[in-house]
Design a protein around this motif. Sequence first.
Motif, PDB file in Angstrom:
ATOM      1  N   ASN A 225      44.407  49.301  35.532  1.00 12.73           N
ATOM      2  CA  ASN A 225      43.444  49.695  36.565  1.00 12.73           C
ATOM      3  C   ASN A 225      42.326  48.671  36.676  1.00 12.73           C
ATOM      4  OD1 ASN A 225      44.928  52.006  36.933  1.00 12.73           O
ATOM      5  ND2 ASN A 225      43.485  53.365  35.906  1.00 12.73           N
ATOM      6  N   GLU A 226      41.819  48.226  35.528  1.00  9.52           N
ATOM      7  CA  GLU A 226      40.724  47.252  35.510  1.00  9.52           C
ATOM      8  C   GLU A 226      41.150  45.895  36.056  1.00  9.52           C
ATOM      9  OE1 GLU A 226      39.671  47.139  31.425  1.00  9.52           O
ATOM     10  OE2 GLU A 226      38.949  49.215  31.359  1.00  9.52           O
ATOM     11  N   LEU A 227      42.452  45.611  35.991  1.00  6.80           N
ATOM     12  CA  LEU A 227      42.965  44.312  36.423  1.00  6.80           C
ATOM     13  C   LEU A 227      43.588  44.353  37.814  1.00  6.80           C
ATOM     14  CD1 LEU A 227      44.584  43.292  33.026  1.00  6.80           C
ATOM     15  CD2 LEU A 227      42.527  42.304  34.037  1.00  6.80           C
ATOM     16  N   SER A 228      43.438  45.453  38.518  1.00  7.66           N
ATOM     17  CA  SER A 228      44.009  45.602  39.852  1.00  7.66           C
ATOM     18  C   SER A 228      42.940  45.413  40.922  1.00  7.66           C
ATOM     19  CB  SER A 228      44.633  46.999  40.008  1.00  7.66           C
ATOM     20  OG  SER A 228      45.733  47.165  39.154  1.00  7.66           O
ATOM     21  N   PRO A 229      42.964  44.326  41.677  1.00  8.46           N
ATOM     22  CA  PRO A 229      41.970  44.122  42.734  1.00  8.46           C
ATOM     23  C   PRO A 229      41.887  45.276  43.720  1.00  8.46           C
ATOM     24  CG  PRO A 229      43.158  42.088  42.330  1.00  8.46           C
ATOM     25  CD  PRO A 229      43.837  43.153  41.503  1.00  8.46           C
ATOM     26  N   MET A 230      42.991  45.992  43.910  1.00  7.20           N
ATOM     27  CA  MET A 230      42.970  47.114  44.835  1.00  7.20           C
ATOM     28  C   MET A 230      42.011  48.211  44.383  1.00  7.20           C
ATOM     29  SD  MET A 230      44.994  47.243  47.610  1.00  7.20           S
ATOM     30  CE  MET A 230      46.707  46.862  47.267  1.00  7.20           C
ATOM     31  N   LEU A 231      41.653  48.215  43.114  1.00  3.71           N
ATOM     32  CA  LEU A 231      40.800  49.263  42.564  1.00  3.71           C
ATOM     33  C   LEU A 231      39.390  48.782  42.263  1.00  3.71           C
ATOM     34  CD1 LEU A 231      43.374  50.864  40.095  1.00  3.71           C
ATOM     35  CD2 LEU A 231      42.975  51.404  42.502  1.00  3.71           C
ATOM     36  N   TRP A 232      39.086  47.541  42.587  1.00  2.00           N
ATOM     37  CA  TRP A 232      37.755  47.006  42.308  1.00  2.00           C
ATOM     38  C   TRP A 232      36.743  47.496  43.349  1.00  2.00           C
ATOM     39  CZ3 TRP A 232      39.449  41.219  41.423  1.00  2.00           C
ATOM     40  CH2 TRP A 232      40.127  41.127  40.203  1.00  2.00           C
ATOM     41  N   PRO A 233      35.452  47.507  43.008  1.00  2.00           N
ATOM     42  CA  PRO A 233      34.402  47.962  43.945  1.00  2.00           C
ATOM     43  C   PRO A 233      34.026  46.864  44.934  1.00  2.00           C
ATOM     44  CG  PRO A 233      33.411  47.386  41.845  1.00  2.00           C
ATOM     45  CD  PRO A 233      34.903  47.232  41.656  1.00  2.00           C
ATOM     46  N   TRP A 234      34.766  46.781  46.032  1.00  2.00           N
ATOM     47  CA  TRP A 234      34.605  45.674  46.961  1.00  2.00           C
ATOM     48  C   TRP A 234      33.418  45.817  47.898  1.00  2.00           C
ATOM     49  CZ3 TRP A 234      36.997  41.330  46.159  1.00  2.00           C
ATOM     50  CH2 TRP A 234      38.191  41.336  45.419  1.00  2.00           C
ATOM     51  N   HIS A 235      32.760  46.951  47.911  1.00  2.00           N
ATOM     52  CA  HIS A 235      31.673  47.147  48.866  1.00  2.00           C
ATOM     53  C   HIS A 235      30.452  46.292  48.543  1.00  2.00           C
ATOM     54  CE1 HIS A 235      30.910  49.880  45.499  1.00  2.00           C
ATOM     55  NE2 HIS A 235      29.641  49.733  45.781  1.00  2.00           N
ATOM     56  N   ALA A 236      30.343  45.840  47.296  1.00  2.00           N
ATOM     57  CA  ALA A 236      29.131  45.142  46.859  1.00  2.00           C
ATOM     58  C   ALA A 236      29.122  43.687  47.333  1.00  2.00           C
ATOM     59  CB  ALA A 236      29.013  45.202  45.345  1.00  2.00           C
ATOM     60  N   ASP A 237      28.050  43.282  47.975  1.00  2.00           N
ATOM     61  CA  ASP A 237      27.762  41.865  48.211  1.00  2.00           C
ATOM     62  C   ASP A 237      28.659  41.184  49.241  1.00  2.00           C
ATOM     63  OD1 ASP A 237      25.722  40.180  47.431  1.00  2.00           O
ATOM     64  OD2 ASP A 237      26.972  39.035  46.067  1.00  2.00           O
ATOM     65  N   SER A 238      29.406  41.922  50.052  1.00  2.00           N
ATOM     66  CA  SER A 238      30.285  41.265  51.009  1.00  2.00           C
ATOM     67  C   SER A 238      29.502  40.481  52.055  1.00  2.00           C
ATOM     68  CB  SER A 238      31.187  42.297  51.698  1.00  2.00           C
ATOM     69  OG  SER A 238      30.412  43.269  52.381  1.00  2.00           O
ATOM     70  N   ALA A 239      28.268  40.892  52.352  1.00  2.00           N
ATOM     71  CA  ALA A 239      27.472  40.206  53.376  1.00  2.00           C
ATOM     72  C   ALA A 239      27.209  38.751  53.015  1.00  2.00           C
ATOM     73  CB  ALA A 239      26.152  40.940  53.589  1.00  2.00           C
TER      74      ALA A 239
END
Length: 307
Positions: free
Chosen positions: A219-233
């Motif tokens: 789970n920790e190594l799966s990009p699909m499960l990472w918190p992508w909302h942070a810092d995209s701007a």
Amino acid sequence: MYHPNEKNVDLERDYLPSMHSKRFQDQPNPDLAVIENHLKLCAQHTNDLVTKHGVKVETLRYAGVDDRQVVDVYCKPEANNGKLFVYVHGGYWQEMDKEHSGSIVLPLVKRGYRVAVMEYNLCPQVTLTQLLDQFTQFLLWVFDYAERTATTEIHFAGHSAGAHLMAQLFHVPQLISTERRQKVKTVFFMGGVYDLRELWPLKGVNPNNLLSLDANNCNELSPMLWPWHADSASWAGTQSYVLTAENESVTFKEQSREFAKLLQEAGFSVSFKLFDRYDHFDIIEECVEDDSTITQYLLAALGKATK
């Protein structure tokens, strides 16, 4: 998981890209033939860069001592246009090397790019967790190298397992300053695997658990499960392309589709593309040809980034 409307899916087969190519069907074992052909072609493309096309190559070390943490930087002797293209090969984190990674280089160096082809320690020499940490160090090296060489723009591409590693670029923004991020113009995720939850128990992909995975760390190594909302701007100037091929498994195609959707929903600028006719291997093999569909697509995307 990626076959919501089907039951009894053969995951062992679905996670082996060689089982889904339509080529070499006249061979006794088409899946083995497509891999053998891929390795032979890519090695020849890499060798031809220096012996046939006069491309200069410099091998540099980005970390480690006496191991695979090195990178080959290709360029034409007269090239110095400030553009750097970084390529990371696949091989399920356990196979291949920079000697099989030169197919993408020639059309780029002919257009003045320096192309950095990464090599990395393979599992089980390292765990996948350790490899991802080492990849972070490689990324930091890339930006240091870019500053030393007056690079004005950086483009990244990763194929298969290399696309999985490439996701780390957006996952460690605290290590990459805003100024450095502004140099990153394009990121190509090619035929990647982004969710390891089904993959880790499979003997065909992870024999004897050489990736050192379990139900928790996958789970920790799966990009699909990472918190992508942070810092995209802060990546507003970067265009991502998530690419897959017609002759991939449903799982591989859907993982790419879902990964592109995830990045888009998180605020990243991203395009998804499924290429007709290609499979997991010839989408890389044909990168050597100026007029191939994949090369023309990559060059057009790079052209948009520099306007």
